[in-house]
Design a protein around this motif. Structure first.
Motif, PDB file in Angstrom:
ATOM      1  N   VAL A 116       0.866  -1.185   0.000  1.00 14.81           N
ATOM      2  CA  VAL A 116       0.000   0.000   0.000  1.00 14.81           C
ATOM      3  C   VAL A 116       0.902   1.233   0.000  1.00 14.81           C
ATOM      4  CG1 VAL A 116      -1.763   1.315   1.220  1.00 14.81           C
ATOM      5  CG2 VAL A 116      -1.851  -1.175   1.253  1.00 14.81           C
ATOM      6  N   HIS A 117       0.685   2.122  -0.966  1.00 10.05           N
ATOM      7  CA  HIS A 117       1.524   3.323  -1.098  1.00 10.05           C
ATOM      8  C   HIS A 117       0.876   4.572  -0.519  1.00 10.05           C
ATOM      9  CE1 HIS A 117       4.312   1.928  -4.580  1.00 10.05           C
ATOM     10  NE2 HIS A 117       3.724   0.861  -4.052  1.00 10.05           N
ATOM     11  N   VAL A 176       4.379   5.488   3.230  1.00 12.52           N
ATOM     12  CA  VAL A 176       3.636   6.657   3.700  1.00 12.52           C
ATOM     13  C   VAL A 176       3.602   7.684   2.570  1.00 12.52           C
ATOM     14  CG1 VAL A 176       3.770   8.635   5.273  1.00 12.52           C
ATOM     15  CG2 VAL A 176       4.066   6.301   6.145  1.00 12.52           C
ATOM     16  N   GLN A 177       2.403   8.158   2.256  1.00 11.87           N
ATOM     17  CA  GLN A 177       2.273   9.148   1.181  1.00 11.87           C
ATOM     18  C   GLN A 177       2.501  10.546   1.734  1.00 11.87           C
ATOM     19  OE1 GLN A 177      -1.345   9.016  -1.118  1.00 11.87           O
ATOM     20  NE2 GLN A 177      -0.749  10.738  -2.420  1.00 11.87           N
ATOM     21  N   VAL A 178       3.363  11.297   1.065  1.00 13.03           N
ATOM     22  CA  VAL A 178       3.718  12.654   1.483  1.00 13.03           C
ATOM     23  C   VAL A 178       3.319  13.630   0.392  1.00 13.03           C
ATOM     24  CG1 VAL A 178       5.584  14.182   2.204  1.00 13.03           C
ATOM     25  CG2 VAL A 178       5.683  11.746   2.799  1.00 13.03           C
ATOM     26  N   ASN A 179       2.629  14.682   0.776  1.00 14.92           N
ATOM     27  CA  ASN A 179       2.306  15.778  -0.159  1.00 14.92           C
ATOM     28  C   ASN A 179       3.518  16.702  -0.200  1.00 14.92           C
ATOM     29  OD1 ASN A 179       1.221  17.828  -1.683  1.00 14.92           O
ATOM     30  ND2 ASN A 179      -0.625  18.079  -0.439  1.00 14.92           N
ATOM     31  N   ILE A 180       4.494  16.326  -0.993  1.00 14.49           N
ATOM     32  CA  ILE A 180       5.814  16.922  -0.907  1.00 14.49           C
ATOM     33  C   ILE A 180       5.842  18.383  -1.324  1.00 14.49           C
ATOM     34  CG2 ILE A 180       6.530  16.196  -3.225  1.00 14.49           C
ATOM     35  CD1 ILE A 180       8.684  16.203   0.015  1.00 14.49           C
ATOM     36  N   ASP A 181       4.945  18.787  -2.236  1.00 14.96           N
ATOM     37  CA  ASP A 181       4.959  20.175  -2.706  1.00 14.96           C
ATOM     38  C   ASP A 181       3.716  20.953  -2.304  1.00 14.96           C
ATOM     39  OD1 ASP A 181       3.286  18.747  -4.321  1.00 14.96           O
ATOM     40  OD2 ASP A 181       4.067  19.504  -6.221  1.00 14.96           O
ATOM     41  N   MET A 211       5.963   7.566  -0.580  1.00 12.35           N
ATOM     42  CA  MET A 211       5.422   7.751  -1.921  1.00 12.35           C
ATOM     43  C   MET A 211       5.005   9.197  -2.090  1.00 12.35           C
ATOM     44  SD  MET A 211       2.515   8.164  -3.954  1.00 12.35           S
ATOM     45  CE  MET A 211       0.979   7.294  -3.717  1.00 12.35           C
ATOM     46  N   CYS A 212       5.306   9.769  -3.255  1.00  9.46           N
ATOM     47  CA  CYS A 212       4.914  11.155  -3.547  1.00  9.46           C
ATOM     48  C   CYS A 212       4.350  11.246  -4.951  1.00  9.46           C
ATOM     49  CB  CYS A 212       6.106  12.102  -3.435  1.00  9.46           C
ATOM     50  SG  CYS A 212       6.957  12.081  -1.842  1.00  9.46           S
ATOM     51  N   ILE A 213       3.348  12.127  -5.118  1.00  8.24           N
ATOM     52  CA  ILE A 213       2.801  12.465  -6.435  1.00  8.24           C
ATOM     53  C   ILE A 213       2.824  13.984  -6.545  1.00  8.24           C
ATOM     54  CG2 ILE A 213       0.895  12.185  -8.060  1.00  8.24           C
ATOM     55  CD1 ILE A 213      -0.169   9.932  -6.308  1.00  8.24           C
ATOM     56  N   PRO A 214       3.929  14.576  -6.922  1.00  7.23           N
ATOM     57  CA  PRO A 214       3.971  16.033  -7.034  1.00  7.23           C
ATOM     58  C   PRO A 214       3.049  16.543  -8.132  1.00  7.23           C
ATOM     59  CG  PRO A 214       6.183  15.066  -7.068  1.00  7.23           C
ATOM     60  CD  PRO A 214       5.211  13.949  -7.240  1.00  7.23           C
ATOM     61  N   GLU A 215       2.719  17.815  -8.049  1.00  5.90           N
ATOM     62  CA  GLU A 215       2.000  18.456  -9.140  1.00  5.90           C
ATOM     63  C   GLU A 215       2.874  18.412 -10.401  1.00  5.90           C
ATOM     64  OE1 GLU A 215      -0.998  19.533  -9.172  1.00  5.90           O
ATOM     65  OE2 GLU A 215      -1.565  19.793  -7.066  1.00  5.90           O
ATOM     66  N   PRO A 216       2.254  18.324 -11.589  1.00  9.58           N
ATOM     67  CA  PRO A 216       3.050  18.332 -12.815  1.00  9.58           C
ATOM     68  C   PRO A 216       3.930  19.570 -12.896  1.00  9.58           C
ATOM     69  CG  PRO A 216       0.781  17.729 -13.286  1.00  9.58           C
ATOM     70  CD  PRO A 216       0.808  18.187 -11.857  1.00  9.58           C
TER      71      PRO A 216
END
Length: 239
Positions: free
Chosen positions: A101-102, A128-133, A165-170
């Motif tokens: 699980v990411h 752990v998912q991080v909202n990096i930006d 895990m991170c999903i930055p904005e494009p």
């Protein structure tokens, strides 16, 4: 060679080239094939081409696909990663059917996954998912709170915290992508070096997708999540 097999080879080639540019060993970065919205047949094509790890965003779709693929190829060991948001009432099927699980971004979800993970299965591998930006539409714990969440999750039974895990904005260009990915790698390294009890194998930075995998690999990603680059464009049902 099927289109999926050809696409898979192209993505692996991109990854190998990015590793060379970054001065990293090609085997240092894993590939997660994001199969959301594609059926079991597409997954089976990718499996036939050598892919073994798959990511699903939608829980029930993923559970059904896992069962269908397992029935078609019962002797092939695959890894299934839940990479979509998890509501509290959907933790049980995740705990029962997925290997990774990411998207753990709050302790309540981790506690439910821990309590619902069947005893006969190996520990559920957690990022752990991080909202990096700080993206307004993105899930994830704030960077300054990530270490505390990792520390709390690491205490729970039936779970193994493996990374972030991170999903930055494009971002519009390579340098902008690299800057935000580097922030994620810096945070990952800080937590890894923090001496948190229970972190036995904190080794996974799930970072980078089809459009930015080169920058993610340059920054230090250990696992890139690629969907359209392998399976093609997606058609979403009208809502």
């Amino acid at each position: 060679m099927t289109t999926i097999a050809n696409n898979l080879q192209q993505v692996l080639g991109r990854m190998a080239q990015a590793c060379t540019v970054a001065g990293r060993e090609p085997g240092a970065v894993g590939l997660l094939a994001v199969s959301k919205t594609f059926g079991a047949a597409a997954v089976l094509e990718a499996v036939a081409a050598g892919q073994r790890a798959f990511g699903e965003n939608y829980i029930q779709e993923g559970v059904d696909k896992i069962a269908a693929v397992r029935a078609a190829m019962p002797c092939v060991a695959l890894q299934w990663h839940c990479i979509g948001p998890i509501q509290s009432n959907k933790t049980r099927p995740v705990a029962e059917h997925f290997d990774w699980v990411h998207t753990v971004d709050r302790l309540k979800i981790a506690e439910r996954l821990s309590a619902q993970r069947p005893a006969h299965l190996p520990p559920l591998q957690i990022c752990v998912q991080v909202n990096i930006d700080g993206g307004a539409t993105k899930s994830g714990v704030a960077p300054q709170d990530a270490a505390d969440l990792v520390r709390a999750v690491a205490k729970l039974p039936r779970l193994a915290v493996r990374g972030l895990m991170c999903i930055p904005e494009p971002a519009p260009d390579f340098e902008s992508q690299l800057a935000v990915h580097t922030r994620a790698k810096r945070l990952f390294d800080e937590i890894a070096a923090g001496g948190i009890p229970g972190l036995l194998q904190f080794d996974t930075l799930s970072l980078g997708m089809t459009a930015d995998l080169e920058a993610a690999i340059q920054a230090g990603s250990t696992l890139v999540r690629v969907g359209t680059g392998i399976f093609g464009g997606r058609s979403y049902p009208a809502t």
